[in-house]
Scaffold this active site. Structure first.
Site, PDB file in Angstrom:
ATOM      1  N   GLY A 166      15.752  37.959  16.958  1.00  0.00           N
ATOM      2  CA  GLY A 166      16.444  36.738  16.588  1.00  0.00           C
ATOM      3  C   GLY A 166      15.483  35.570  16.524  1.00  0.00           C
ATOM      4  O   GLY A 166      14.428  35.586  17.169  1.00  0.00           O
ATOM      5  N   GLN A 197      12.936  26.930  16.737  1.00  0.00           N
ATOM      6  CA  GLN A 197      11.652  27.576  17.065  1.00  0.00           C
ATOM      7  C   GLN A 197      10.603  27.419  15.974  1.00  0.00           C
ATOM      8  O   GLN A 197       9.426  27.642  16.216  1.00  0.00           O
ATOM      9  CB  GLN A 197      11.870  29.073  17.327  1.00  0.00           C
ATOM     10  CG  GLN A 197      12.690  29.353  18.567  1.00  0.00           C
ATOM     11  CD  GLN A 197      12.938  30.836  18.719  1.00  0.00           C
ATOM     12  OE1 GLN A 197      13.886  31.366  18.164  1.00  0.00           O
ATOM     13  NE2 GLN A 197      12.079  31.521  19.439  1.00  0.00           N
ATOM     14  N   CYS A 200      11.520  36.307  24.181  1.00  0.00           N
ATOM     15  CA  CYS A 200      11.681  35.242  23.187  1.00  0.00           C
ATOM     16  C   CYS A 200      10.368  35.100  22.422  1.00  0.00           C
ATOM     17  O   CYS A 200       9.298  35.116  23.035  1.00  0.00           O
ATOM     18  CB  CYS A 200      12.009  33.932  23.900  1.00  0.00           C
ATOM     19  SG  CYS A 200      12.239  32.540  22.796  1.00  0.00           S
ATOM     20  N   LEU A 201      10.460  34.942  21.099  1.00  0.00           N
ATOM     21  CA  LEU A 201       9.241  34.790  20.293  1.00  0.00           C
ATOM     22  C   LEU A 201       8.480  33.517  20.668  1.00  0.00           C
ATOM     23  O   LEU A 201       7.288  33.419  20.410  1.00  0.00           O
ATOM     24  CB  LEU A 201       9.586  34.783  18.798  1.00  0.00           C
ATOM     25  CG  LEU A 201      10.105  36.117  18.244  1.00  0.00           C
ATOM     26  CD1 LEU A 201      10.508  35.968  16.774  1.00  0.00           C
ATOM     27  CD2 LEU A 201       9.077  37.222  18.399  1.00  0.00           C
ATOM     28  N   HIS A 223      21.601  33.629  23.299  1.00  0.00           N
ATOM     29  CA  HIS A 223      20.198  33.209  23.463  1.00  0.00           C
ATOM     30  C   HIS A 223      19.793  32.270  22.320  1.00  0.00           C
ATOM     31  O   HIS A 223      19.217  31.199  22.560  1.00  0.00           O
ATOM     32  CB  HIS A 223      19.317  34.469  23.491  1.00  0.00           C
ATOM     33  CG  HIS A 223      17.843  34.214  23.527  1.00  0.00           C
ATOM     34  ND1 HIS A 223      17.044  34.618  24.578  1.00  0.00           N
ATOM     35  CD2 HIS A 223      17.009  33.606  22.636  1.00  0.00           C
ATOM     36  CE1 HIS A 223      15.788  34.254  24.327  1.00  0.00           C
ATOM     37  NE2 HIS A 223      15.742  33.650  23.156  1.00  0.00           N
ATOM     38  N   GLU A 224      20.120  32.660  21.083  1.00  0.00           N
ATOM     39  CA  GLU A 224      19.712  31.845  19.923  1.00  0.00           C
ATOM     40  C   GLU A 224      20.491  30.526  19.867  1.00  0.00           C
ATOM     41  O   GLU A 224      19.934  29.487  19.502  1.00  0.00           O
ATOM     42  CB  GLU A 224      19.893  32.624  18.617  1.00  0.00           C
ATOM     43  CG  GLU A 224      19.113  33.929  18.516  1.00  0.00           C
ATOM     44  CD  GLU A 224      17.635  33.813  18.842  1.00  0.00           C
ATOM     45  OE1 GLU A 224      17.048  32.730  18.620  1.00  0.00           O
ATOM     46  OE2 GLU A 224      17.062  34.794  19.338  1.00  0.00           O
ATOM     47  N   HIS A 264      18.919  27.936  21.914  1.00  0.00           N
ATOM     48  CA  HIS A 264      17.784  27.268  21.265  1.00  0.00           C
ATOM     49  C   HIS A 264      18.253  26.032  20.484  1.00  0.00           C
ATOM     50  O   HIS A 264      17.579  25.008  20.448  1.00  0.00           O
ATOM     51  CB  HIS A 264      17.077  28.206  20.285  1.00  0.00           C
ATOM     52  CG  HIS A 264      16.088  29.137  20.915  1.00  0.00           C
ATOM     53  ND1 HIS A 264      15.008  28.696  21.639  1.00  0.00           N
ATOM     54  CD2 HIS A 264      16.006  30.501  20.910  1.00  0.00           C
ATOM     55  CE1 HIS A 264      14.294  29.746  22.052  1.00  0.00           C
ATOM     56  NE2 HIS A 264      14.889  30.849  21.634  1.00  0.00           N
TER      57      HIS A 264
HETATM   58 NI    NI Z   1      14.267  32.812  21.897  1.00  0.00          NI
END
Ligand code: NI
Length: 171
Positions: A46, A51, A92-93, A134-135, A138
């Site tokens: 995701g 991000q 997480c990226l 989670h997304e 963000h």
């Molecule tokens: Ni993340």
């Protein structure tokens, strides 16, 4: 389609609150396509626009095993969540190589617009439910490490800062 640069924790821009998308136009579709390319290249499940330093409510995901089922969520809103929770290991990226356990609702129902601008409702469970939550965090400026203890978070912050200093030295 260009790949986008993913902000790394503790970049303060990750704490920006995204605004709703006013109209799903060519600009947004290009953003979605670039985000999907960036997410697949980084082997993530995701990615939120926050991000990639775009502060509008756009998320791309793919929780399928074969990585062939992209899901696009524009202006997502959770309309129902289960009382039952699950604890899953998250990554997480924006916080590469860090994984830890976070408690989330086991199931969520959400409404969003797709890449074509049409509204839809989705009932998500298991990994998809975790990923949606989670997304969506963000988009309100929250990174998953904020659920961890202050001790763990500080340690992750130092590790990330050290890593980026080392990368800069190598560059
Ligand atoms: Ni993340």
């Amino acid at each position: 389609m260009p790949q986008l640069t993913i902000l790394r924790y503790p970049d303060p821009r990750l704490h920006t609150v995204a605004r709703p998308v006013a109209v799903v136009d060519e600009r947004i579709r290009r953003l979605v396509d670039d985000m999907l390319e960036t997410m697949y290249a980084a082997e993530g499940v995701g990615l939120a626009a926050t991000q990639v330093d775009v502060h509008e409510r756009v998320i791309v995901m793919d929780t399928s095993e074969a990585r062939d089922r992209p899901l696009v969520l524009i202006n997502p809103e959770i309309v129902a969540r289960s009382d039952e929770t699950v604890v899953a290991e998250e990554g997480c990226l924006s916080v590469p190589q860090i994984y830890d356990r976070v408690e989330r609702a086991a199931r969520v129902t959400l409404r969003a617009l797709g890449r074509d601008g049409a509204g839809f409702e989705l009932e998500a469970e298991s990994l998809t439910a975790v990923c949606v939550q989670h997304e969506m965090d963000h988009l309100v400026g929250k990174v998953f490490v904020e659920y961890l203890s202050a001790f763990k978070r500080d340690r992750i912050r130092s590790k990330m800062l050290k890593r980026s200093r080392e990368e800069q030295r190598r560059a």
